[in-house]
Design a protein around this motif. Structure first.
Motif, PDB file in Angstrom:
ATOM      1  N   LYS A  18       0.839  -1.212   0.000  1.00  0.00           N
ATOM      2  CA  LYS A  18       0.000   0.000   0.000  1.00  0.00           C
ATOM      3  C   LYS A  18       0.866   1.250   0.000  1.00  0.00           C
ATOM      4  O   LYS A  18       0.593   2.211  -0.718  1.00  0.00           O
ATOM      5  CB  LYS A  18      -0.905   0.006   1.242  1.00  0.00           C
ATOM      6  N   VAL A  19       1.915   1.240   0.812  1.00  0.00           N
ATOM      7  CA  VAL A  19       2.833   2.377   0.876  1.00  0.00           C
ATOM      8  C   VAL A  19       3.428   2.650  -0.507  1.00  0.00           C
ATOM      9  O   VAL A  19       3.660   3.800  -0.879  1.00  0.00           O
ATOM     10  CB  VAL A  19       3.962   2.103   1.906  1.00  0.00           C
ATOM     11  N   HIS A  20       3.621   1.589  -1.277  1.00  0.00           N
ATOM     12  CA  HIS A  20       4.169   1.731  -2.621  1.00  0.00           C
ATOM     13  C   HIS A  20       3.063   1.796  -3.684  1.00  0.00           C
ATOM     14  O   HIS A  20       3.293   1.436  -4.843  1.00  0.00           O
ATOM     15  CB  HIS A  20       5.143   0.588  -2.918  1.00  0.00           C
ATOM     16  N   ALA A  21       1.878   2.226  -3.267  1.00  0.00           N
ATOM     17  CA  ALA A  21       0.757   2.476  -4.194  1.00  0.00           C
ATOM     18  C   ALA A  21       0.347   1.242  -4.978  1.00  0.00           C
ATOM     19  O   ALA A  21      -0.169   1.335  -6.094  1.00  0.00           O
ATOM     20  CB  ALA A  21       1.083   3.621  -5.149  1.00  0.00           C
ATOM     21  N   GLY A  22       0.584   0.065  -4.391  1.00  0.00           N
ATOM     22  CA  GLY A  22       0.233  -1.177  -5.066  1.00  0.00           C
ATOM     23  C   GLY A  22      -0.583  -2.094  -4.171  1.00  0.00           C
ATOM     24  O   GLY A  22      -1.122  -1.665  -3.155  1.00  0.00           O
ATOM     25  N   THR A  23      -0.653  -3.365  -4.595  1.00  0.00           N
ATOM     26  CA  THR A  23      -1.419  -4.384  -3.885  1.00  0.00           C
ATOM     27  C   THR A  23      -0.561  -5.628  -3.746  1.00  0.00           C
ATOM     28  O   THR A  23       0.140  -6.005  -4.695  1.00  0.00           O
ATOM     29  CB  THR A  23      -2.689  -4.747  -4.683  1.00  0.00           C
TER      30      THR A  23
END
Ligand SMILES: [Ca+2]
Length: 153
Positions: free
Chosen positions: A51-56
């Motif tokens: 999430k921190v890296h804008a992913g899943t």
């Protein structure tokens, strides 16, 4: 149009197609992948890390993605021999495996290992076991494994 202009346009579209911000790399035309074979996380930490890296945290239900992930991991020694979390858990309801977006995870072949998941209420998070063709196995969520994040390109 000049050949030079065409060449520039082709180069630009290639850049757009492979538009994955670091630390991501292109997985295919529409998705970016971030495999970290150096730091381990609990399952929830891995969810948060993505999430921190804008992913899943890695979630998929199709054989094409399964093959892409397999090939990606096997392309480098550093990534091929690690166990990675899958974004699937049955913590909310024993035996009902869901991805972090709430959708149902696929069961059986060719995703899970033989007879997996099979460890009941103490093993509620899924990972890919590298010495079993990266098939999915259930495991204790507080164990520390590696992470794979996906995001849209
Ligand atoms: Ca379980």
């Amino acid at each position: 149009m000049s050949h030079l202009l065409l060449a520039i346009l082709a180069a630009m579209s290639a850049l757009v197609a492979g538009d994955c911000p670091l630390p991501y790399e292109p997985l295919d035309d529409t998705r970016c992948i971030f495999v970290d074979p150096f730091v381990t996380y609990t399952w929830q930490e891995a969810v948060d890390h993505c999430k921190v890296h804008a992913g899943t945290l890695l979630s998929f239900s199709d054989c094409e993605t399964s093959a892409l992930i397999y090939d990606y991991l096997r392309s480098q020694d550093a990534t091929s021999n690690k166990n990675y979390w899958i974004g699937a858990t049955d913590q909310a309801e024993e035996g009902v495996w869901k991805f972090t977006d709430g959708s149902l995870a696929p069961m059986g072949v060719p995703f899970w290992g033989p007879a997996e998941p099979n460890n009941g209420a103490t093993y509620n998070c899924a990972f890919m076991q590298h010495n079993n063709n990266h098939y999915w196995y259930d495991f204790t969520c507080t164990s520390k494994l590696y992470s794979i994040c996906l995001k849209d390109a």
